[in-house]
Enzyme design. Structure first.
Site, PDB file in Angstrom:
ATOM      1  N   GLU A  60       0.844  -1.212   0.000  1.00 30.05           N
ATOM      2  CA  GLU A  60       0.000   0.000   0.000  1.00 30.05           C
ATOM      3  C   GLU A  60       0.867   1.245   0.000  1.00 30.05           C
ATOM      4  O   GLU A  60       2.041   1.179   0.354  1.00 30.05           O
ATOM      5  CB  GLU A  60      -0.829   0.056   1.298  1.00 30.05           C
ATOM      6  CG  GLU A  60      -1.764  -1.089   1.478  1.00 30.05           C
ATOM      7  CD  GLU A  60      -2.290  -1.159   2.911  1.00 30.05           C
ATOM      8  OE1 GLU A  60      -2.087  -0.212   3.691  1.00 30.05           O
ATOM      9  OE2 GLU A  60      -2.909  -2.182   3.233  1.00 30.05           O
ATOM     10  N   LYS A  67       2.209   4.582   1.639  1.00 32.84           N
ATOM     11  CA  LYS A  67       2.358   5.066   3.021  1.00 32.84           C
ATOM     12  C   LYS A  67       2.002   6.551   3.022  1.00 32.84           C
ATOM     13  O   LYS A  67       2.773   7.391   2.555  1.00 32.84           O
ATOM     14  CB  LYS A  67       3.783   4.845   3.523  1.00 32.84           C
ATOM     15  CG  LYS A  67       3.940   5.209   4.985  1.00 32.84           C
ATOM     16  CD  LYS A  67       5.273   4.720   5.510  1.00 32.84           C
ATOM     17  CE  LYS A  67       5.397   4.969   6.994  1.00 32.84           C
ATOM     18  NZ  LYS A  67       5.335   6.367   7.361  1.00 32.84           N
ATOM     19  N   ASP A 121       1.449  10.231   4.152  1.00 32.62           N
ATOM     20  CA  ASP A 121       2.204  11.060   5.099  1.00 32.62           C
ATOM     21  C   ASP A 121       1.264  12.018   5.817  1.00 32.62           C
ATOM     22  O   ASP A 121       1.074  13.161   5.419  1.00 32.62           O
ATOM     23  CB  ASP A 121       3.288  11.840   4.345  1.00 32.62           C
ATOM     24  CG  ASP A 121       4.339  12.370   5.298  1.00 32.62           C
ATOM     25  OD1 ASP A 121       4.309  12.011   6.486  1.00 32.62           O
ATOM     26  OD2 ASP A 121       5.194  13.149   4.847  1.00 32.62           O
ATOM     27  N   TYR A 147      -6.747   2.177   6.726  1.00 30.31           N
ATOM     28  CA  TYR A 147      -5.930   1.055   6.260  1.00 30.31           C
ATOM     29  C   TYR A 147      -5.909  -0.152   7.196  1.00 30.31           C
ATOM     30  O   TYR A 147      -5.143  -1.077   6.972  1.00 30.31           O
ATOM     31  CB  TYR A 147      -4.505   1.510   5.970  1.00 30.31           C
ATOM     32  CG  TYR A 147      -3.839   2.232   7.128  1.00 30.31           C
ATOM     33  CD1 TYR A 147      -3.569   1.584   8.321  1.00 30.31           C
ATOM     34  CD2 TYR A 147      -3.501   3.579   7.015  1.00 30.31           C
ATOM     35  CE1 TYR A 147      -2.977   2.240   9.366  1.00 30.31           C
ATOM     36  CE2 TYR A 147      -2.902   4.249   8.062  1.00 30.31           C
ATOM     37  CZ  TYR A 147      -2.645   3.573   9.236  1.00 30.31           C
ATOM     38  OH  TYR A 147      -2.060   4.221  10.283  1.00 30.31           O
ATOM     39  N   LYS A 160      10.768   3.418   3.055  1.00 31.43           N
ATOM     40  CA  LYS A 160      10.781   4.881   3.012  1.00 31.43           C
ATOM     41  C   LYS A 160      11.461   5.365   1.739  1.00 31.43           C
ATOM     42  O   LYS A 160      12.579   4.938   1.440  1.00 31.43           O
ATOM     43  CB  LYS A 160      11.547   5.437   4.216  1.00 31.43           C
ATOM     44  CG  LYS A 160      10.887   5.163   5.555  1.00 31.43           C
ATOM     45  CD  LYS A 160       9.741   6.123   5.790  1.00 31.43           C
ATOM     46  CE  LYS A 160       9.222   6.074   7.218  1.00 31.43           C
ATOM     47  NZ  LYS A 160      10.043   6.720   8.211  1.00 31.43           N
ATOM     48  N   CYS A 209      24.643  48.414  -0.437  1.00 29.19           N
ATOM     49  CA  CYS A 209      23.367  47.928   0.098  1.00 29.19           C
ATOM     50  C   CYS A 209      22.227  48.176  -0.898  1.00 29.19           C
ATOM     51  O   CYS A 209      22.037  49.310  -1.345  1.00 29.19           O
ATOM     52  CB  CYS A 209      23.055  48.633   1.420  1.00 29.19           C
ATOM     53  SG  CYS A 209      21.432  48.175   2.073  1.00 29.19           S
ATOM     54  N   CYS A 211      19.821  50.931   1.000  1.00 22.99           N
ATOM     55  CA  CYS A 211      20.185  52.304   1.342  1.00 22.99           C
ATOM     56  C   CYS A 211      21.395  52.796   0.558  1.00 22.99           C
ATOM     57  O   CYS A 211      21.761  53.972   0.639  1.00 22.99           O
ATOM     58  CB  CYS A 211      20.446  52.448   2.847  1.00 22.99           C
ATOM     59  SG  CYS A 211      21.967  51.662   3.378  1.00 22.99           S
ATOM     60  N   CYS A 262      25.437  45.422   5.806  1.00 23.40           N
ATOM     61  CA  CYS A 262      25.189  46.855   5.743  1.00 23.40           C
ATOM     62  C   CYS A 262      25.275  47.326   7.195  1.00 23.40           C
ATOM     63  O   CYS A 262      24.616  46.765   8.069  1.00 23.40           O
ATOM     64  CB  CYS A 262      23.789  47.113   5.190  1.00 23.40           C
ATOM     65  SG  CYS A 262      23.320  48.846   5.323  1.00 23.40           S
ATOM     66  N   CYS A 272      19.612  52.380   7.924  1.00 18.40           N
ATOM     67  CA  CYS A 272      19.178  51.664   6.706  1.00 18.40           C
ATOM     68  C   CYS A 272      17.735  51.205   6.895  1.00 18.40           C
ATOM     69  O   CYS A 272      17.411  50.546   7.892  1.00 18.40           O
ATOM     70  CB  CYS A 272      20.082  50.461   6.447  1.00 18.40           C
ATOM     71  SG  CYS A 272      19.478  49.412   5.101  1.00 18.40           S
TER      72      CYS A 272
HETATM   73  S1  IVH Z   1      -0.054   0.113   8.903  1.00 27.00           S
HETATM   74  C1  IVH Z   1       0.936  -1.957  12.997  1.00 27.00           C
HETATM   75  N1  IVH Z   1      -0.521   1.292   6.572  1.00 27.00           N
HETATM   76  O1  IVH Z   1       2.807   5.040   9.003  1.00 27.00           O
HETATM   77  C2  IVH Z   1       1.130  -1.136  11.782  1.00 27.00           C
HETATM   78  N2  IVH Z   1       0.467   2.580   8.293  1.00 27.00           N
HETATM   79  O2  IVH Z   1       4.773   3.518  11.487  1.00 27.00           O
HETATM   80  C3  IVH Z   1       0.086  -0.119  11.551  1.00 27.00           C
HETATM   81  N3  IVH Z   1       0.864   4.919   7.702  1.00 27.00           N
HETATM   82  O3  IVH Z   1       2.084   6.277  11.875  1.00 27.00           O
HETATM   83  C4  IVH Z   1       0.418   0.799  10.457  1.00 27.00           C
HETATM   84  N4  IVH Z   1       0.062   4.811   5.660  1.00 27.00           N
HETATM   85  O4  IVH Z   1      -0.079   6.012  10.594  1.00 27.00           O
HETATM   86  C5  IVH Z   1      -0.030   1.436   7.825  1.00 27.00           C
HETATM   87  N5  IVH Z   1      -1.026   2.209   4.491  1.00 27.00           N
HETATM   88  C6  IVH Z   1      -0.548   2.338   5.725  1.00 27.00           C
HETATM   89  C7  IVH Z   1      -0.048   3.569   6.195  1.00 27.00           C
HETATM   90  C8  IVH Z   1       0.463   3.646   7.500  1.00 27.00           C
HETATM   91  C9  IVH Z   1       0.596   5.588   6.574  1.00 27.00           C
HETATM   92  C10 IVH Z   1       1.499   5.491   8.919  1.00 27.00           C
HETATM   93  C11 IVH Z   1       0.870   5.081  10.204  1.00 27.00           C
HETATM   94  C12 IVH Z   1       2.007   5.068  11.197  1.00 27.00           C
HETATM   95  C13 IVH Z   1       3.219   4.931  10.337  1.00 27.00           C
HETATM   96  C14 IVH Z   1       3.839   3.555  10.489  1.00 27.00           C
END
Ligand code: IVH
Length: 669
Positions: free
Chosen positions: A114, A116, A118, A223, A311, A405, A408, A423, A428
């Site tokens: 999936e 992730k 932010d 999720y 990441k 400057c 000024c 300056c 100024c």
């Molecule tokens: S699963 C036990 N799925 O990423 C694991 N986390 O450290 C539960 N996050 O703060 C997390 N998208 O809020 C999962 N598709 C996704 C996610 C997700 C973002 C965040 C989550 C957590 C951090 C994981």
């Protein structure tokens, strides 16, 4: 309309509105126009006004209704909200796969991959299908009740499509576009900008007044399932399908894989496509699909063995250096800023990059017109990390720093051992204007409504020539009203904010004066030590040097500042206006009972509810002292999001570590 007919119509309207709400906010395929939707809402609102006893908490009219809270109450997570282990390379992902396969004794493994998201982790609780409680993750065991704020998010259903009792987890976030718009509005009002969409989402949900969250265009992806009653699900993918059926917004960009190499290619493709998404992602999450296998794999102390977060490396983009702007700051330092061809990067459009000083331009060999690589490191202003000389056409031109400057016209000076040009003309306009901007800023006198633009306008119109003039502005109300975009209301608010700032404690004033080398922290120490501005003015070099945090250079700078005749005049005008000169904070010596009395504290990572400066101030109020790096002398580390090497070091040294939620508890918030 009689009561019975009204009751029936209300039920009908709620169902229709819920249906269209889901189509619009969850499934992104509306069937009716906004006007038609508003019409339904209005009809419902009118009927509920007529029969207020028919209002229920899950009515669509109840999304924003609550009064501001005095504080957030705590919520215990029955099933802890864990975080994930990280993977940074493809090899890390392969290693994860190997560990998983070993852990399940060589059985075949299926993964769900999936995006992730932010944002900010949230938990939503439904009883018999009704949304009853929403919470932050907090430290994983205890979060905060932010139900009122979450109700304002339209993609969160107030009632599920089945009357289930269930607790779900997901991410609340701010789409890129909403983030840019919000920051533009904040800039116009002179309010501090959010560094990224994640901070702005967290900041919005941590507001006690739900009207603020309601105004912030937040969204969600759900999720996972925490607790579930009366239904059995045997895999994560089935769980996601159930969540979708119930009416939650589940991210569609998920896929199932039996082969890790294919999964890695999927991750790769998202690393490329990432900028095209309307929201921010910072990686991909890989989860073992089968719940039976998840159970077999279990957990480490902090995270599940059946999932990992890959990441992405920090986002970079290539663009063109179109020009270099030179500006003069409050200390007279002249700084160049790169003007870039607008490029989209990590959720925002980037037009400027800081260059810090001339040396950097030379070191990097930058020419005007060059192709450059820009990178964002968690800040609003990105940096130029590299030049691409192979892309030069021959039309690029060198850049020369001005010798005089830009504001000024006086000759710029370079002090020994300094890279910056300065300056040094005390008259100024740039120095004066920037000095006033600093004085009114949040960490200093914190005068709301006085952004950079308003200060510049007041200065240019001759209404203020020094910070003391701010306190005499009420005598010039008519002139204020003549200014652009200044109505009765904004003038009143401004004058009120200025008046209120007179009561500030001394450290804000000392910092606001902008004495060279005296930062917010030194200002606090001085305020604490001397208690009154007059005592500080009379301090001798010896007295100043006797203070731990004050070195010879700062002592000399303070002495030189207070020896200036124009400073004496400024102080008398501030005094005459009624500005407070006394320290009102907690004296550390008298604070043995305080929770952090005598403790050395280090801050790391990003805090979602306060700036670093505010955190330092709070630590001081609790009796603690903040230092920059972790050593054996450190007593406590406060780790925000994305804490890095300092956290590692603290753990190695066995130093106590607390997260933001625990810090807030310490503060009694
Ligand atoms: S699963 C036990 N799925 O990423 C694991 N986390 O450290 C539960 N996050 O703060 C997390 N998208 O809020 C999962 N598709 C996704 C996610 C997700 C973002 C965040 C989550 C957590 C951090 C994981």
């Amino acid at each position: 309309m009689d009561r019975l007919t009204a009751e029936r119509r209300i039920a009908e309207l709620r169902e229709q509105i819920e249906y269209h709400n889901r189509l619009y906010y969850v499934e992104d395929r509306p069937e009716i126009t906004d006007q038609e939707y508003d019409q339904l809402m209005r009809e419902l609102q009118d009927l509920e006004d007529l029969y207020p006893d028919l209002i229920t908490p899950d009515s669509p009219t109840q999304r924003v209704g609550g009064e501001p809270l005095p504080y957030f109450t705590k919520v215990e997570h029955k099933v802890p909200m864990l975080s994930l282990g990280n993977a940074f390379t493809e090899q890390d992902v392969r290693d994860f796969d190997r560990r998983v396969r070993q852990g399940v004794g060589g059985q075949p493994v299926r993964y769900v991959c999936e995006l992730k998201i932010d944002g900010l982790a949230i938990s939503l609780r439904y009883e018999n299908g009704l949304f009853v409680q929403g919470a932050t993750r907090g430290d994983g065991t205890t979060g905060e009740d932010i139900t009122q704020n979450l109700k304002t998010i339209r993609s969160i259903p107030l009632r599920l499509r089945k009357p289930l009792t269930i607790e779900v987890r997901g991410e609340a976030f701010m789409p890129k576009q909403a983030f840019e718009k919000l920051n533009q509005e904040r800039a116009a009002k002179g309010e501090p900008l959010f560094a990224n969409p994640r901070n702005s989402a967290a900041g919005s949900l941590r507001q006690l007044d739900p009207k603020i969250a309601a105004s912030r265009s937040l969204d969600t992806f759900i999720y996972g399932i925490g607790e579930l009653e009366g239904e059995t699900v045997s895999s994560h993918s089935e769980g996601l399908a159930l969540l979708e059926q119930l009416g939650f917004k589940v991210n569609p960009e998920r896929r199932v894989f039996d082969d890790i190499e294919e999964l890695i290619r999927f991750i790769d493709s998202w690393a490329q496509k990432r900028p095209t998404l309307p929201y921010e992602i910072d990686g991909m999450v890989i989860k073992v699909d089968s719940y039976a296998q998840q159970q077999e794999l279990g957990f480490t102390a902090k995270s599940p063995r059946w999932a990992v977060a890959y990441k992405f490396p920090a986002e970079e983009a290539i663009t063109i250096l179109e020009g270099i702007e030179v500006s003069v700051g409050r200390t007279g330092a002249v700084t160049p800023t790169a003007l870039l061809k607008p490029v989209s990067l990590a959720g925002t459009t980037v037009k400027r990059a800081s260059l810090h000083n001339e040396e950097i331009i030379r070191e990097k060999g930058l020419l005007l017109g060059d192709h450059v690589v820009v990178k964002k490191a968690g800040d609003i202003i990105p940096e130029i990390v590299a030049v691409l000389p192979e892309r030069r056409t021959g039309a690029e031109r060198p850049f020369h720093m001005p010798t005089h400057c830009p504001e000024c016209g006086s000759k710029l000076i370079r002090f020994e051992e300094e890279v910056a040009l300065r300056c040094i003309n005390p008259d100024c306009p740039a120095l004066i204007r920037e000095g006033i901007i600093h004085f009114v800023s949040r960490p200093a006198m914190n005068i709301e409504g006085l952004g950079e633009k308003v200060v510049a306008q007041l200065y240019e119109q001759g209404l203020i020539a020094s910070v003391a003039d701010l306190y005499y502005l009420h005598q010039r109300r008519d002139e204020l009203l003549n200014l652009e975009r200044m109505g009765e209301k904004s003038v009143d608010n401004l004058l009120q904010a200025i008046e209120a700032s007179k009561q500030n404690s001394l450290e804000r004033l000392i910092f606001g004066l902008g004495i060279r080398l005296v930062g917010a922290k030194a200002a606090r120490v001085l305020a604490e030590e001397f208690g009154h501005l007059d005592a500080l003015r009379e301090a001798t070099r010896e007295q100043l040097m006797a203070i731990d945090e004050i070195g010879p250079k700062m002592a000399d700078s303070i002495l030189a500042y207070f020896a200036l005749p124009q400073v004496a005049e400024l102080i008398e005008r501030l005094r005459a206006a009624g500005v407070n000169f006394s320290y009102k904070g907690v004296r550390v010596e008298a604070g043995d009972h305080l929770p952090l009395a005598g403790k050395t504290v280090v801050l790391t990572g990003t805090l979602s509810t306060m700036t670093r400066q505010e955190a330092e101030q709070k630590i001081a109020q609790l009796g603690g002292k903040t230092t920059g790096s972790v050593s054996k002398k450190t007593d406590l580390l406060i780790a925000g999001e994305k804490a890095g090497s300092k956290l590692e070091k603290a753990e190695k040294l066995g130093i106590e570590v607390i997260d933001e939620a625990a810090f807030l508890r310490l503060l009694g918030q």
